[in-house]
Each structure stands twice: as structure tokens, then as C-alpha cells.
Design a protein around this motif. Structure first.
Motif, mmCIF file in Angstrom:
data_model
loop_
_atom_site.group_PDB
_atom_site.id
_atom_site.type_symbol
_atom_site.label_atom_id
_atom_site.label_comp_id
_atom_site.label_asym_id
_atom_site.label_seq_id
_atom_site.Cartn_x
_atom_site.Cartn_y
_atom_site.Cartn_z
ATOM 1 N N UNK A 18 1.105 -1.292 -0.174
ATOM 2 C CA UNK A 18 0.219 -0.547 0.062
ATOM 3 C C UNK A 18 1.453 1.255 0.060
ATOM 4 N N UNK A 19 2.241 1.580 0.693
ATOM 5 C CA UNK A 19 3.116 2.472 0.793
ATOM 6 C C UNK A 19 3.967 2.593 -0.587
ATOM 7 N N UNK A 20 3.993 1.182 -1.281
ATOM 8 C CA UNK A 20 4.407 1.614 -2.508
ATOM 9 C C UNK A 20 3.695 2.295 -3.519
ATOM 10 N N UNK A 21 2.034 2.003 -3.358
ATOM 11 C CA UNK A 21 1.436 2.426 -3.669
ATOM 12 C C UNK A 21 1.234 3.888 -4.320
ATOM 13 N N UNK A 22 0.820 4.163 -3.165
ATOM 14 C CA UNK A 22 0.722 5.287 -2.785
ATOM 15 C C UNK A 22 2.091 6.413 -3.011
ATOM 16 N N UNK A 23 3.271 5.592 -3.047
ATOM 17 C CA UNK A 23 4.246 6.830 -3.201
ATOM 18 C C UNK A 23 4.489 6.469 -5.311
#
Length: 168
Positions: A18-23
Motif C-alpha cells: 500500500x505504501x508503494x502504491x501511494x508513492x
């Protein structure tokens, strides 16, 4: 349009994805990150666009935080909402129900009137069956951190590029 990315902050691999998607989304469109473990009906309904993180647990089950929220979703009218789903699964350890969580949640979203977006190709995975497949595609982004972690970055980048054209 308001967009929420909803995943469990304590589900380690799903949270990291999820953090990678947001980034990867960056400044393309504004997102709010929401902890699925603390999700309320009002919060879920407050967004027009949803990105949902759902790993498949055990023999093709939803994790408890989504499973406990299903009765609330079953009462919702999701017409006008766009929903993209990403999920983690293990094609070697659980080949007979690979990424089923995506299919379970995806069908529920569609039954309630949401538009499901973000389908991905099934090529480059090896598994026996999956409830996440519809029209020879996955109903969302499937990540296998156990067996294909090296492919996740590119898969996320490609999926987010597609979402940038859909989520404005």
C-alpha cells in the motif's frame, strides 16, 4: 473526486505494498490512507474512489478485518464509486485458491453497484484456480511476495499508471 487507499496497517506485506502504491501515485491524484482495522461505514462511504488492499488468508479466505466488515458492505449502495483492489497471495503454497480474497471482495463491490477497475493479466503466474479471475484477467493487482517479490515493483508501477487514467 476523493480517493482512499484502505488496507490493514498491521498486515505487514499488504501495508508495504500500500505504501508503494501511494508513492507510485505521487501527486497524480490525492489519496487518503485508511486503516482497514479501524474502518467505519461512514468513512468507507465518504470516498468516491477506493483502492482496497486484501491479502488472501489460509484456504481462500478474507482476513478478519474485511470479513467482519462484509455485513456492513452488504447493506451499502456503492453506485457511482470506482473500486480498485490489490492483494497478496502465494501461488506455490495455495495454488488452488490463489488470490481468492480479491475475487470475494471484488464481486461484493460489484453486487453493491460499484464499478470495479484495475484488472491485470494472469500471465506469469502459476496456480491451479482463483476466484479472482474474470474474463481471463485478475479483478485487481495480484502480488506474490513469497515467490515473485522481484516482480512487484514493476507490477505496482504498471497498475498505478492504469489507475492514473481512471482515477482523476
Amino acid at each position: 473526486m476523493s480517493t482512499a487507499i484502505i488496507y490493514s496497517f498491521t498486515s505487514n506485506k499488504t501495508a508495504k505494498a500500500g505504501e508503494k502504491i501511494v508513492a507510485a501515485i505521487g501527486k497524480s491524484f490525492e489519496t487518503t490512507t485508511v486503516d482497514a482495522d479501524q474502518l467505519t461505514e461512514e468513512e468507507f462511504l465518504a470516498y468516491n474512489q477506493l483502492i482496497l488492499g486484501v491479502p488472501t488468508w489460509f484456504d481462500g479466505e478474507l482476513p478478519h478485518y474485511w470479513d467482519e466488515f462484509v455485513p456492513a458492505i452488504e447493506e451499502m449502495d456503492l453506485k457511482g464509486k470506482k473500486v480498485a483492489i490489490y492483494g497478496l497471495a502465494d501461488q506455490v503454497g495455495y495454488p488452488e485458491n490463489f488470490a481468492d480474497g480479491i475475487g470475494i471482495l471484488g464481486r461484493l463491490m460489484r453486487e453493491r453497484g460499484a464499478e470495479l477497475v484495475g484488472e491485470t493479466a494472469i500471465e506469469s503466474y502459476k496456480f491451479e484456480s482463483s476466484h479472482a479471475i474474470e474474463n481471463d484477467k485478475f479483478m485487481g493487482l495480484v502480488l506474490d511476495q513469497e515467490n515473485q517479490a522481484r516482480l512487484s515493483k514493476k507490477r505496482i508501477e504498471n497498475w498505478v499508471e492504469d489507475l492514473k487514467n481512471i482515477f482523476k
